[in-house]
Design an enzyme around this catalytic site. Structure first.
Site, PDB file in Angstrom:
ATOM      1  N   GLU A  70       0.834  -1.209   0.000  1.00 32.02           N
ATOM      2  CA  GLU A  70       0.000   0.000   0.000  1.00 32.02           C
ATOM      3  C   GLU A  70       0.874   1.267   0.000  1.00 32.02           C
ATOM      4  O   GLU A  70       0.630   2.215   0.741  1.00 32.02           O
ATOM      5  CB  GLU A  70      -0.966  -0.006   1.187  1.00 32.02           C
ATOM      6  CG  GLU A  70      -2.026  -1.084   1.068  1.00 32.02           C
ATOM      7  CD  GLU A  70      -3.146  -0.952   2.088  1.00 32.02           C
ATOM      8  OE1 GLU A  70      -4.302  -1.141   1.700  1.00 32.02           O
ATOM      9  OE2 GLU A  70      -2.863  -0.645   3.255  1.00 32.02           O
ATOM     10  N   GLU A 128      -6.338  -7.982  -1.096  1.00 32.04           N
ATOM     11  CA  GLU A 128      -6.797  -7.894   0.293  1.00 32.04           C
ATOM     12  C   GLU A 128      -8.298  -7.667   0.256  1.00 32.04           C
ATOM     13  O   GLU A 128      -8.770  -6.542   0.185  1.00 32.04           O
ATOM     14  CB  GLU A 128      -6.114  -6.756   1.060  1.00 32.04           C
ATOM     15  CG  GLU A 128      -4.719  -7.058   1.523  1.00 32.04           C
ATOM     16  CD  GLU A 128      -4.196  -6.023   2.526  1.00 32.04           C
ATOM     17  OE1 GLU A 128      -5.028  -5.332   3.162  1.00 32.04           O
ATOM     18  OE2 GLU A 128      -2.963  -5.905   2.649  1.00 32.04           O
TER      19      GLU A 128
END
Length: 582
Positions: free
Chosen positions: A158, A235
């Site tokens: 991320e 995710e």
């Protein structure tokens, strides 16, 4: 050997389209003797892949170390995945977030004030390269093109939510390839245009997304920024994590199942975050700070398909039903949870910290009060003392909890989340003692890597205090402390104090330790660190994994830092993770 590549529209395994059905399972959050069980339950739900982060700070608590033993044996974990006939995805960071202490970054990195994490900075990159070389020495032989299970390796994590340093990302790719990684490389970011663009490199790193709802819309955004190749939600947030003092998070089963159905119907690959959350054993939990500091609880149950104890939940069966619409699933399912044994242990033999602190560590002298990060090794708990004249005691900043004593009497507790900094001491000459606790390092955002302990020293009535003594407490040695004389306890106990007891069970089994009658502290079973408990909740029980429990006699040790209303250890049949928002 098998070949796994990124095709024009799909992942291709030996030339055939392959839809990744993965579940996140962090080996460092699960007792190693239970890895095979959790992997098998993933297979029986219909998954074909296991994904894991690698926690740098767990493997390398000090520079020059890289531990691959016991619960950190990544090689064994990957071998078990292969033996189950499944594939693997490895996400080594170096930053992982994961609600894990400091996002996986070792605290020793920050002893160099000039070092900048997650950027093209020479000293940081030198440490990262050494770390990645150590990880990939384990992972490379397990790649699919060498007959192993590993299909994908993720670069950073991320990153688009943190920065946009393309040179840094390119350097990580260079290190990864140089270490022998030949499988495709991916990135993950939330499906926001700015993050997706900042967090990857066109044509080098395959973009995937992280989200937990509105699957169709978010896949469309991902497709705009990853115009070719397979779509993947690496995710898929099917639950959430908990903070001390908040509620236990749950996600409606029907909603999560519908969003998973939409993903699979679109032909996208998926990684369930989490399939099985596990536990922040020891003191490994992270924290968030978006204006208010919020440390995470010990349980990482995550409202996942497998609960913290590895038992199937309604979400497990709902997800299995969804997967069966698109792929063949195994015929058998895991059995439901059984009630756990409920032994009781009287707690006794107190060792009181303030009565004999020298038994807990060695006093060190400093002119100016050091932060925890200035000490080697970096402690999680430390006692500081000084002779002073009482008055208004003010600290620069508390990170994260400080219990103040004057002449042996408790004065009060200062909490970071309340932004407490000052406390009134009696107007007398005496000994100041402060017990300082690190409650978990921030794992996301700009406050990653900040120092712990008392920051900026202290004053009394505005006058700076100098010439301190500090006693770092080695918590790994605490369970071995024994009283000089035995003592039974028959009423409330004031901390900081260490107490212990014994209990028996007929056979090794999962247990759930009831902490409702205790205040705040830590617990060990047979020397195994269960983690933190805290009266403020929401978590009310602590999970004890079956391999830790012996048939016959067992020992429990508890470090109570506040007040224990009942000096007794009780175990209950099922876990209690606290009240929910509903």
């Amino acid at each position: 050997m098998p070949e796994f590549v990124i095709g024009e529209h799909d992942f291709l395994l030996d030339g055939r389209p392959f839809q990744i059905l993965s579940g996140a399972l962090h080996y460092f959050r699960v007792h190693p003797d239970l890895w095979a069980d959790r992997i098998d339950k993933a297979r029986r739900m219909g998954l074909n892949t296991i994904e894991t982060y690698v926690a740098w700070n767990a493997h390398a608590p000090e520079p020059g170390e890289f531990d691959l033993t016991g619960g950190l044996d990544l090689d064994r974990f990957l071998r078990l995945i292969a033996e189950a006939g499944m594939h693997a995805i490895v996400r080594p960071g170096p930053y992982i977030c994961a609600e894990w202490d400091n996002g996986g970054l070792p605290t020793w990195l920050l002893r160099d004030p000039e070092l900048r994490v997650r950027s093209f900075e020479p000293r940081y990159l030198a440490a990262v390269r050494s770390y990645l070389d150590s990880v990939f020495e384990v992972v490379a032989p397990h790649q699919v093109d060498r007959g192993g299970p590993v299909l994908l390796v993720q670069v950073e994590n991320e990153y688009g939510a943190f920065g946009d340093d393309k040179l840094y990302l390119a350097t990580l790719v260079q290190y990864t390839r140089a270490a022998g990684i030949t499988v495709p490389l991916t990135t993950v970011d939330q499906p926001l245009p700015g993050m997706l663009e900042a967090g990857s490199i066109d044509g080098v790193l395959h973009r995937t997304a992280s989200f937990g709802s509105n699957s169709t819309d978010r896949l469309a955004i991902l497709r705009e920024h990853q115009p070719a190749g397979p779509l993947m939600c690496s995710e898929f947030w099917n639950g959430w994590f908990d903070h001390w003092g908040a509620h236990h998070h749950t996600t409606p089963v029907e909603r999560s199942a519908a969003d998973l159905d939409a993903l699979l119907a679109a032909g996208a690959s998926v990684n369930l975050y989490m399939f099985h959350g596990g536990t922040n054993f020891g003191l490994t939990n992270g924290a968030n700070d978006k204006g208010v500091y919020q440390p995470l609880v010990t349980s990482y149950d995550y409202d996942a398909p497998l609960d913290e104890a590895g038992d199937p939940t309604p979400k497990y069966h709902a997800f299995r039903e969804v997967i069966a619409r698109y792929h063949k699933v195994p015929d058998s399912v895991p059995p439901p949870a059984r009630a756990a044994p409920k032994p009781v242990a009287a707690l006794r033999d107190p060792v009181r910290l303030l009565e004999s602190p020298e038994r807990w560590g060695n006093w060190q002298r400093y002119e100016d009060l050091p932060t925890f990060d200035e000490l080697t090794p970096t402690p999680r708990l430390a006692l500081v003392r000084k002779k002073i004249q009482g008055g208004l005691l003010t600290f620069g900043e508390i990170r994260d909890r400080a219990s103040v004593f004057f002449n042996g009497d408790p004065v009060g507790t200062l909490l970071r989340e309340h932004q407490d900094r000052a406390i009134r001491l009696p107007k007398a000459h005496g000994e100041l003692l402060v017990l300082v606790e690190d409650l978990g390092r921030v794992n996301y955002g700009d406050r990653i890597g900040e120092a712990k302990g008392i920051i900026g020293g202290a004053t009394v009535d505005g006058e700076p205090l100098r010439d301190w003594e500090i006693l770092p407490i080695d918590l790994s040695a605490v369970p071995e402390l024994r009283p000089e004389t035995g003592e039974n306890l028959d009423g409330p106990v004031a901390g900081p104090v260490l107490v212990r007891g014994e209990f028996e069970v007929a056979e090794s089994a999962d247990l759930f330790l009831d902490t409702a009658g205790w205040g705040k502290g830590m617990a060990w079973i047979n020397g195994f660190p269960l983690g933190r408990y805290w009266r403020r909740g929401p978590q009310r029980t602590m999970y004890v994994p079956r391999p830790v429990v012996r048939a016959g006699g067992n020992e429990i040790v508890v470090l109570e830092l506040d007040t224990m209303l009942e000096p007794e250890a009780r175990f209950v049949s099922r876990p209690s993770l606290g009240h929910t928002e509903a």
